[in-house]
Design a protein around this motif. Structure first.
Motif, short mmCIF file in Angstrom:
data_model
loop_
_atom_site.label_atom_id
_atom_site.label_comp_id
_atom_site.label_asym_id
_atom_site.label_seq_id
_atom_site.Cartn_x
_atom_site.Cartn_y
_atom_site.Cartn_z
N HIS A 128 0.83 -1.25 0.07
CA HIS A 128 -0.14 0.04 -0.02
C HIS A 128 0.90 1.39 -0.17
O HIS A 128 0.89 2.04 0.83
N PRO A 129 1.96 1.36 -0.95
CA PRO A 129 2.55 2.36 -0.93
C PRO A 129 1.97 3.93 -0.73
O PRO A 129 2.39 4.75 -0.44
N GLU A 130 0.71 3.82 -1.64
CA GLU A 130 -0.09 5.17 -1.61
C GLU A 130 -0.50 5.68 -0.29
O GLU A 130 -0.54 6.93 0.21
N LEU A 131 -1.10 4.75 0.50
CA LEU A 131 -1.52 4.89 1.61
C LEU A 131 -0.55 5.01 2.67
O LEU A 131 -0.62 6.23 3.52
N ALA A 161 2.58 6.76 1.69
CA ALA A 161 2.56 8.19 1.56
C ALA A 161 1.69 9.16 1.95
O ALA A 161 2.35 10.46 2.70
N GLU A 162 0.44 8.93 1.78
CA GLU A 162 -0.58 9.68 2.42
C GLU A 162 -0.47 9.90 4.07
O GLU A 162 -0.57 11.08 4.57
#
Length: 575
Positions: free
Chosen positions: A418-421, A423-424
């Motif tokens: 879950h790289p986007e989570l 980063a968020e």
């Protein structure tokens, strides 16, 4: 106004907070060994915040509870070395309640400043009975308790009653509970706020055999037999408090909170199944105090207010000590301060069952703690949502992400999936840390200086809990070097008394104040030296005291350099 009318409008408040008590220390949380019938009763009569994230260490949790603000806003960023002093400009729960007619009392562990104007007696509490620093007998506590650290310091301690030292007879938790009961009895006809903060079951694990023998007979090792004995003694004292509320007819009118400041000390082990008798049970939670894993931050949190909060009800929404301040003020009909950011939220709708947990607004909780004078970005931080936790133990390590709903024991790091989570959540943390640092502008995290030369506290006892470290830090007093940041409120003569541990070698005692230095000879057995009639100019001053020994000291890191254990500064006030 009659007592009945007052209490119908606003409850009495009783907060009971333990030190080092783990989620799994209570029988009602599945511990197969501990005997906690009174806490089990309280559990059955309370609404429970099952995702309450406290800690991860003593002073930070207490600063947040007292102010409704993240501890990094308050100057309380650690537990010692001058990093556990609450900024006097913070507004505490006690001040807010006292200003609206509550009688206020604090009993036990304060750990938010030992000197004026940071003591409990200075920050809203009318009646106080407390020990100094983080624990009875630690280097920051009263000098008479320190030599008994690890032996019997929890018995017959010197405590501070309304700021003045007095010796008390008995066991520390019993003494603090006695004082809380007496306070409640005295103010039974007025709204009151009683804050009982025990230093148990924090180490050293000192308890009478009558409490530990039950666990020894089970075959539990000595460490955990003593620890569980301390927990049982806490339970007995909580029972005394609850019974007295019943006897006084105050149970219906009193909102009781029971909790802990963080998870267990290092005697616990990371386990995913109930451990054997040689390990401390913590219901399979990972981690210990100081970590951001669930075992370090998830603690019991029971809220009892008969007729308002349902009994034996779980609320699984995430919460934090910052929420205690706004929730209690709302329960008492007191408005929040408008001159500062309050980070917590009012949990009353959840606690009263007025809003279903599933409809509760999403929120994010942030946590960070480590040693050092300044928070280091990404070092031991956590971003916690209802479902996920982003955590990095150290800035040199990669982020870890856990699904706390599917994986409450934090077995599987899903960050790579879950790289986007990641980063968020990391971006949210970055914004949060920037906001914390901007609370007071440059120097936010510097501790407030300790005033000398006032009539509020004279003499002032300076200890290693509040000094600023030069070089390496730790708790071995001979391996440290430090100084105190002071504010002299008055010009004029001061008397400075320097105290060392009792067995230091002979040598020359040095006292340095800014760029001036004084020295006097001390022979074997002389552990106290006094410098009379010193003139300090008003304003900020830096004070350091040490002993240069004639021969190397085998226990000292700096060989012939022995730092002062205590320094007492007395202003020789005119008249």
């Amino acid at each position: 106004m009659p007592h009945e009318t007052l209490t119908q409008q606003r409850p009495n408040i009783l907060i009971i907070i333990m030190d080092d008590l783990a989620w799994g220390d209570l029988a009602c949380h599945g511990n197969p060994y501990t005997y906690t019938p009174n806490l089990d009763r309280l559990y059955q009569e309370s609404t429970h915040l099952t995702r309450y994230c406290s800690g991860p260490l003593c002073s930070p949790a207490r600063a947040s509870l007292m102010t409704g603000r993240y501890h990094l806003r308050t100057r309380v960023i650690d537990t010692y070395c001058g990093r556990s002093m609450l900024d006097p400009e913070e507004r505490t729960l006690a001040q807010a309640l006292h200003d609206h007619g509550y009688r206020t009392g604090a009993f036990g562990k304060w750990h938010l400043g030992d000197c004026y104007p940071m003591r409990a007696i200075d920050l809203g509490f009318e009646e106080t009975l407390t020990h100094r620093a983080g624990g009875i007998g630690q280097p920051g506590d009263h000098p008479d308790n320190y030599p008994r650290w690890q032996t019997d310091s929890y018995f017959d301690p010197v405590l501070y009653h309304n700021g003045e030292p007095e010796r008390y007879q008995g066991y520390c938790t019993d003494i603090f509970t006695d004082a809380a009961i007496a306070f409640i009895e005295e103010h039974r006809d007025e709204p009151f706020f009683a804050y009982l903060a025990t230093n148990a079951p924090h180490s050293p694990l000192i308890i009478g055999d009558e409490w530990a023998d039950r666990y020894r007979q089970m075959g539990i090792n000595e460490t955990h037999a003593r620890l569980y004995g301390m927990v049982e003694n806490i339970d007995w004292n909580v029972g005394r408090l609850l019974n007295r509320l019943d006897e006084l007819g105050l149970a219906e009118d009193t909102l009781v909170i029971y909790t802990s400041d963080h998870g267990p000390c290092g005697s616990a082990r990371d386990r995913t199944a109930p451990p054997g008798k040689q390990d401390r049970f913590n219901a399979g939670l990972r981690g210990i105090k100081g970590t951001m894993y669930e075992g370090g931050i998830r603690v019991p949190c029971f809220w009892r207010w008969p007729g308002h909060f349902a009994a034996a009800r779980d609320v699984d929404r995430i919460s934090h000590p910052i929420d205690v301040f706004p929730t209690l003020l709302a329960a008492c009909g007191i408005p929040l301060p408008t001159d500062r950011a309050i980070d917590g939220v009012n949990l009353l709708p959840l606690l009263r069952g007025e809003q279903e947990p599933e409809r509760w607004p999403e929120r994010t909780i942030f946590m960070q703690w480590h040693r050092g004078d300044v928070p280091v970005r990404y070092r031991n931080y956590a971003v916690i949502t209802q479902r996920h936790k982003l955590h990095r133990p150290h800035e040199s390590q990669p982020d870890e992400l856990y699904d706390l709903v599917a994986d409450p024991y934090e077995k599987t790091n899903i960050a790579a999936d879950h790289p986007e989570l990641v980063a968020e959540l990391r971006a949210q943390y970055d914004n949060w840390l920037d906001e914390m640092a901007a609370t007071r502008g440059l120097g936010t995290f510097d501790p407030p200086p300790i005033p000398i030369g006032t009539r509020h506290e004279n003499p002032v006892l300076l200890t290693q809990n509040d000094w600023r470290i030069i070089g390496e830090e730790g708790w071995n007093q001979d391996n440290l070097r430090g100084y105190w940041e002071l504010t002299a409120r008055q010009d004029g003569p001061y008397e400075v008394t320097v105290r060392f541990r009792r067995d230091v070698p002979p040598g020359v005692v040095h006292l340095r104040v800014d760029d001036r230095e004084w020295a006097t000879r001390a022979e074997t057995g002389e552990n106290v030296c006094t410098f009379p009639d010193l003139h300090f100019p008003s304003g900020r001053v830096r004070l350091e005291a040490w002993r240069q020994t004639d021969e190397p000291c085998p226990t000292a890191l700096y060989k012939r350099f022995i730092p002062a254990l205590y320094v007492q500064v007395k202003w020789n006030a005119p008249g």
